[in-house]
Design a protein around this motif. Structure first.
Motif, mmCIF file in Angstrom:
data_model
loop_
_atom_site.group_PDB
_atom_site.id
_atom_site.type_symbol
_atom_site.label_atom_id
_atom_site.label_comp_id
_atom_site.label_asym_id
_atom_site.label_seq_id
_atom_site.Cartn_x
_atom_site.Cartn_y
_atom_site.Cartn_z
ATOM 1 N N PHE A 109 0.862 -1.189 0.000
ATOM 2 C CA PHE A 109 0.000 0.000 0.000
ATOM 3 C C PHE A 109 0.894 1.232 0.000
ATOM 4 C CE2 PHE A 109 -2.463 -3.374 1.877
ATOM 5 C CZ PHE A 109 -3.745 -3.191 1.384
ATOM 6 N N GLN A 110 0.545 2.182 -0.844
ATOM 7 C CA GLN A 110 1.347 3.408 -0.953
ATOM 8 C C GLN A 110 0.437 4.630 -1.005
ATOM 9 O OE1 GLN A 110 3.732 4.151 -4.624
ATOM 10 N NE2 GLN A 110 5.451 4.317 -3.191
ATOM 11 N N MET A 111 0.779 5.618 -0.201
ATOM 12 C CA MET A 111 0.062 6.890 -0.229
ATOM 13 C C MET A 111 0.987 7.925 -0.875
ATOM 14 S SD MET A 111 -2.487 8.890 0.242
ATOM 15 C CE MET A 111 -3.680 7.862 1.079
ATOM 16 N N TRP A 112 0.735 8.189 -2.136
ATOM 17 C CA TRP A 112 1.544 9.136 -2.907
ATOM 18 C C TRP A 112 1.306 10.541 -2.370
ATOM 19 C CZ3 TRP A 112 0.144 11.817 -7.945
ATOM 20 C CH2 TRP A 112 1.277 12.328 -8.578
ATOM 21 N N GLY A 113 2.383 11.283 -2.156
ATOM 22 C CA GLY A 113 2.309 12.598 -1.531
ATOM 23 C C GLY A 113 1.295 13.546 -2.162
ATOM 24 N N PRO A 114 1.354 13.771 -3.480
ATOM 25 C CA PRO A 114 0.378 14.669 -4.111
ATOM 26 C C PRO A 114 -1.061 14.171 -3.979
ATOM 27 C CG PRO A 114 2.298 14.411 -5.512
ATOM 28 C CD PRO A 114 2.446 13.410 -4.401
ATOM 29 N N PHE A 115 -1.261 12.848 -4.001
ATOM 30 C CA PHE A 115 -2.606 12.310 -3.833
ATOM 31 C C PHE A 115 -3.107 12.559 -2.418
ATOM 32 C CE2 PHE A 115 -5.407 8.597 -2.823
ATOM 33 C CZ PHE A 115 -6.475 8.989 -3.615
ATOM 34 N N ARG A 116 -2.234 12.363 -1.447
ATOM 35 C CA ARG A 116 -2.586 12.654 -0.058
ATOM 36 C C ARG A 116 -3.028 14.111 0.084
ATOM 37 N NH1 ARG A 116 -0.222 10.378 4.582
ATOM 38 N NH2 ARG A 116 1.615 9.743 3.372
ATOM 39 N N GLN A 117 -2.258 15.024 -0.517
ATOM 40 C CA GLN A 117 -2.574 16.442 -0.402
ATOM 41 C C GLN A 117 -3.881 16.777 -1.111
ATOM 42 O OE1 GLN A 117 -0.719 18.536 1.589
ATOM 43 N NE2 GLN A 117 -2.537 19.822 1.296
ATOM 44 N N SER A 118 -4.157 16.094 -2.220
ATOM 45 C CA SER A 118 -5.411 16.355 -2.936
ATOM 46 C C SER A 118 -6.615 15.925 -2.104
ATOM 47 C CB SER A 118 -5.420 15.637 -4.286
ATOM 48 O OG SER A 118 -5.586 14.238 -4.130
ATOM 49 N N ILE A 137 -6.738 15.928 1.211
ATOM 50 C CA ILE A 137 -6.861 16.926 2.273
ATOM 51 C C ILE A 137 -7.441 18.226 1.720
ATOM 52 C CG2 ILE A 137 -5.554 18.357 3.902
ATOM 53 C CD1 ILE A 137 -3.603 15.984 4.209
ATOM 54 N N ASP A 138 -6.929 18.658 0.574
ATOM 55 C CA ASP A 138 -7.421 19.907 -0.031
ATOM 56 C C ASP A 138 -8.905 19.807 -0.380
ATOM 57 O OD1 ASP A 138 -4.911 20.972 0.224
ATOM 58 O OD2 ASP A 138 -4.350 20.682 -1.888
ATOM 59 N N GLY A 139 -9.308 18.668 -0.919
ATOM 60 C CA GLY A 139 -10.710 18.481 -1.272
ATOM 61 C C GLY A 139 -11.612 18.518 -0.049
ATOM 62 N N HIS A 140 -11.148 17.908 1.018
ATOM 63 C CA HIS A 140 -11.914 17.920 2.264
ATOM 64 C C HIS A 140 -12.038 19.338 2.820
ATOM 65 C CE1 HIS A 140 -13.135 17.147 6.382
ATOM 66 N NE2 HIS A 140 -12.073 17.806 6.777
ATOM 67 N N LEU A 141 -10.925 20.064 2.863
ATOM 68 C CA LEU A 141 -10.955 21.422 3.404
ATOM 69 C C LEU A 141 -11.827 22.338 2.555
ATOM 70 C CD1 LEU A 141 -7.209 21.850 4.451
ATOM 71 C CD2 LEU A 141 -9.184 21.431 5.937
ATOM 72 N N PHE A 142 -11.825 22.115 1.245
ATOM 73 C CA PHE A 142 -12.691 22.897 0.351
ATOM 74 C C PHE A 142 -14.155 22.642 0.693
ATOM 75 C CE2 PHE A 142 -15.268 23.322 -3.479
ATOM 76 C CZ PHE A 142 -14.919 24.595 -3.911
ATOM 77 N N VAL A 196 -8.546 15.265 8.560
ATOM 78 C CA VAL A 196 -7.245 15.760 8.086
ATOM 79 C C VAL A 196 -6.116 14.986 8.758
ATOM 80 C CG1 VAL A 196 -5.679 17.743 8.056
ATOM 81 C CG2 VAL A 196 -8.106 18.066 7.531
ATOM 82 N N SER A 197 -6.226 14.786 10.074
ATOM 83 C CA SER A 197 -5.192 14.046 10.808
ATOM 84 C C SER A 197 -5.074 12.616 10.297
ATOM 85 C CB SER A 197 -5.515 14.035 12.308
ATOM 86 O OG SER A 197 -5.476 15.339 12.844
ATOM 87 N N PHE A 198 -6.215 12.014 9.981
ATOM 88 C CA PHE A 198 -6.198 10.649 9.447
ATOM 89 C C PHE A 198 -5.396 10.590 8.156
ATOM 90 C CE2 PHE A 198 -7.808 7.472 6.534
ATOM 91 C CZ PHE A 198 -7.843 6.326 7.298
ATOM 92 N N TRP A 199 -5.727 11.476 7.209
ATOM 93 C CA TRP A 199 -5.031 11.431 5.923
ATOM 94 C C TRP A 199 -3.543 11.738 6.084
ATOM 95 C CZ3 TRP A 199 -7.215 8.493 2.841
ATOM 96 C CH2 TRP A 199 -8.565 8.555 2.522
ATOM 97 N N LYS A 200 -3.217 12.646 6.984
ATOM 98 C CA LYS A 200 -1.802 12.968 7.211
ATOM 99 C C LYS A 200 -1.043 11.782 7.793
ATOM 100 C CE LYS A 200 -2.037 18.000 7.830
ATOM 101 N NZ LYS A 200 -1.833 19.134 8.778
ATOM 102 N N ASP A 201 -1.756 10.935 8.539
ATOM 103 C CA ASP A 201 -1.116 9.839 9.269
ATOM 104 C C ASP A 201 -1.034 8.545 8.467
ATOM 105 O OD1 ASP A 201 0.210 9.618 11.674
ATOM 106 O OD2 ASP A 201 -1.439 8.592 12.693
#
Length: 259
Positions: free
Chosen positions: A8-17, A19-24, A222-227
């Protein structure tokens, strides 16, 4: 040299997308929906004044009591406030539900996409989509991510129960919410002699999420996705729940039988 395979891999830009989508979503929900309820006290006062204007033609100074007339106008304003307050609470809950369901779908989408990189078959993805919250937590823990000990996991669990109670009313989720997170069922008569002696008297109609609680749910996502671990490799896997292992083995057996 042994090759370590990443499962399993969480690609950095995908992770940020994510988070950004959630915050939006949260920002726009506040801006376009929730801010409409910021001045309901003033709107209730206006509703009372409007009642007086709309009914002034009915007032007969020789027959009617001015005090009763103003009392009726006040009651109209109080009822307007109650209805608008209820609408605000329901809107807040609907926003929370949309936020939670989007997170839940994105998590399952990610898990399925990663499984499909190294596994062929339909049963494992199907089981991931059908798994309940606890089952998914078991899978993540088995992959070496001990999320049950985190504060954000407890908030996500509370959010899940709140959303279930909002959708379904009475049931197991309401019982669990009373037991584990009673703060989302505030007594409407708290501080008065009419306050309930026990939370057992409260039900789904008392469900509320404050602005502070809403923000806490948002922060938890947000904390979940960051972790999420950047990479989960084979050596990280301590065990997997039986439902996932059986699905993997069934897919493999069907693939072998097809040869």
């Amino acid at each position: 040299m042994t090759t370590t395979y990443v499962l399993f891999q969480m690609w950095g830009p995908f992770r940020q997308s994510l988070i950004d989508g959630h915050l939006f979503y949260v920002e726009q929900a506040r801006k376009r929906l929730l801010t409409q309820f910021e001045n309901i006290e003033a709107e209730a006062d206006k509703a009372s004044d409007d009642w007086l204007k709309d009914n002034s033609h009915r007032f007969d100074p020789d027959r009617d009591d001015p005090g009763s007339f103003y009392e009726a106008a006040g009651e109209s304003g109080i009822e307007f406030y109650r209805l608008l307050s209820d609408m605000r609470d329901q809107t807040q809950l609907s926003v929370v539900a949309g936020m939670y369901h989007e997170w839940d779908k994105q998590l399952r989408d990610w898990l399925v996409a990663e499984v499909k990189r190294w596994h062929r078959g339909d049963m494992a993805p199907e089981k991931i989509w059908k798994a309940n919250f606890s089952d998914l937590a078991d899978l993540l823990e088995g992959l070496g991510w001990k999320i049950r000990n985190t504060g954000y996991f407890k908030l996500l669990d509370a959010c899940r129960l709140v959303v279930n109670v909002y959708k379904h009313g009475k049931g197991t989720s309401l019982d669990d919410l009373k037991q584990s997170f009673p703060e989302y069922l505030p007594d409407p008569n708290a501080g008065t002699r009419l306050a309930w002696a026990s939370i057992d008297f409260l039900d789904h109609t008392d469900l509320k999420v404050s602005d502070v609680q809403f923000q806490a749910f948002s922060d938890a996502i947000v904390s979940f996705w960051k972790d999420v671990p950047e990479n989960i490799s084979e050596p990280d896997v301590t065990s997997v729940p039986a439902w996932f292992e059986k699905a993997i083995l069934k897919d493999r057996a069907e693939k072998a039988g097809a040869k």
